[in-house]
Design an enzyme around this catalytic site. Structure first.
Site, short mmCIF file in Angstrom:
data_model
loop_
_atom_site.label_atom_id
_atom_site.label_comp_id
_atom_site.label_asym_id
_atom_site.label_seq_id
_atom_site.Cartn_x
_atom_site.Cartn_y
_atom_site.Cartn_z
N ASP A 1 0.95 5.16 1.83
CA ASP A 1 0.31 5.84 2.96
C ASP A 1 -0.48 7.03 2.42
O ASP A 1 0.02 7.79 1.60
CB ASP A 1 1.37 6.31 3.97
CG ASP A 1 1.98 5.13 4.71
OD1 ASP A 1 1.41 4.02 4.66
OD2 ASP A 1 3.04 5.31 5.35
N HIS B 1 0.85 -1.19 0.00
CA HIS B 1 0.00 0.00 0.00
C HIS B 1 0.88 1.25 0.00
O HIS B 1 2.07 1.15 0.29
CB HIS B 1 -0.89 0.03 1.26
CG HIS B 1 -0.09 0.16 2.53
ND1 HIS B 1 0.59 -0.88 3.10
CD2 HIS B 1 0.16 1.24 3.33
CE1 HIS B 1 1.21 -0.47 4.19
NE2 HIS B 1 0.96 0.82 4.36
N ARG C 1 8.75 -8.46 15.02
CA ARG C 1 9.06 -7.11 14.53
C ARG C 1 8.08 -6.12 15.15
O ARG C 1 6.86 -6.38 15.19
CB ARG C 1 8.95 -7.07 13.00
CG ARG C 1 9.11 -5.67 12.41
CD ARG C 1 8.99 -5.69 10.88
NE ARG C 1 8.75 -4.34 10.40
CZ ARG C 1 9.69 -3.46 10.05
NH1 ARG C 1 10.96 -3.81 10.10
NH2 ARG C 1 9.37 -2.25 9.65
#
Ligand code: GA4
Length: 333
Positions: free
Chosen positions: A203, A201, A268
């Site tokens: 932002d 994607h 993570r």
């Protein structure tokens, strides 16, 4: 498990190279502004060093967030069920349109009221510890986002240094903050492949400031469409050009596609500040950045129009497409 298998076949044999050429910009150097402009034009993604934010501010929030993520799944799901809106704890569902990932997260509005509300939602006992760590961190990265945008304005020879940063300085800005936790996925041990943590994607906002622990997984898409892995660096911040900045610069800066793959063995954690305007504010190409005769590539929109449209599309969709002007067609008419 079906999702896991599907995603495994999707990602098999895709091993992007490690991108050691990520523009790395030392903010204390006098040439930083021109390097920032170049990186935003060519990659839409860069790393900043000498940013002035102490490691302690980052570590403190990361460890407070991990206290929540380490709770039993049932407790976390109760917090998710009690959420009055999309802010707070979330698990696996990334986008409103069924986008899923191997991720759990905390999503907040980047203002004091939301930080305090979410802290109370998550930590029934001693919410103030998370609240103060989040406030310190968010105010530091907001300032960093403003500094970077002001250097960019300078680098573009715009007199008004706050031309970009002013959008999220106002009280009513729609900036967000998100802490993503990508737990290791042991099932991946058996098969040599990765799983999507956060699907590809761009932002939507003006700029994002991302910091992660020292686990890799983030990948960006270069201009030629190849995906490269970003080496982790927990002492630096990554700056991501968002759709709104691409529009304001009439396509000169590049809103970069990115995604996260989870690891087999390591957890993570990334913390991202998304700098956005107020909902009523209008975003359009800035005439002072356009050369004589240059055509505007985008129709202007209010931030609320843009976010409304963003919620209707899936993550990988070309969200800006709906706001592009067909310049070529207009020429031909
Ligand atoms: C993707 C980038 C950020 O994580 C985010 C996401 C946001 C959300 O989680 O609320 C969005 C998604 C993201 C893009 C399209 C819209 C908005 C979910 C969604 C369906 C916080 C953001 O700003 O945009």
């Amino acid at each position: 498990m079906v999702v896991l298998v599907d995603q495994i076949s999707l990602m098999r044999n895709q091993k992007p190279s490690l991108f050691s050429d990520i523009p790395s910009i030392d903010l204390s150097k006098p040439n930083s502004k021109s390097l920032l402009v170049k990186a935003c034009e060519e990659v839409g993604f860069l790393k900043v060093t000498n940013h002035g934010i102490p490691l302690e501010v980052m570590d403190r929030l990361e460890s407070e967030a991990m206290k929540f993520f380490s709770l039993p799944q049932l407790d976390k799901e109760q917090a998710e069920a009690a959420r009055p809106n999309r802010f707070g704890y979330g698990n696996k569902i990334i986008g409103g349109n069924g986008d899923v990932g191997w991720v759990e997260y905390l999503l907040l509005q980047a203002n004091q009221k939301s930080i305090s509300q979410i802290s109370h939602q998550l930590f029934k006992e001693k919410p103030d510890v998370f609240c103060s760590a989040a406030s310190d961190y968010i105010s530091s990265v907001k300032k960093l986002a403003c500094d970077v945008l002001e250097l960019l304005a300078d680098g573009l020879n715009i007199q008004q240094r706050t031309i970009f940063s002013k959008h999220f300085m106002g009280e009513e800005n729609d900036s967000l903050f998100r802490i993503n936790h990508y737990p290791p996925c042991p099932e991946l041990q058996a098969v040599d492949c990765n799983l999507i943590g956060f699907g590809e994607h761009t932002d939507p906002q003006i700029v994002s400031v991302l910091r992660s622990n020292n686990t890799s997984g983030l990948q960006i898409s270069l201009k030629d469409g190849t995906w490269v892995s970003v080496p982790s660096d927990q002492t630096s911040f990554f700056i991501i050009v968002g759709d709104a900045l691409q529009v304001m610069t009439n396509g000169r800066f590049r809103s970069v596609k990115h995604r996260v793959l989870t690891s087999r063995a390591k957890s993570r954690v990334s913390m991202i500040y998304f700098g956005a305007p107020a909902l009523r504010e209008r975003i359009a190409p800035l005439p002072l950045l356009m050369a004589e005769g240059e055509k505007s590539l985008y129709k202007g929109f209010t931030w609320s129009e843009y976010m409304e449209s963003a919620f209707k599309t899936r993550l990988a969709d070309n969200r800006l497409g709906a706001f592009e002007k067909n310049v070529k067609l207009i020429d031909e008419i």
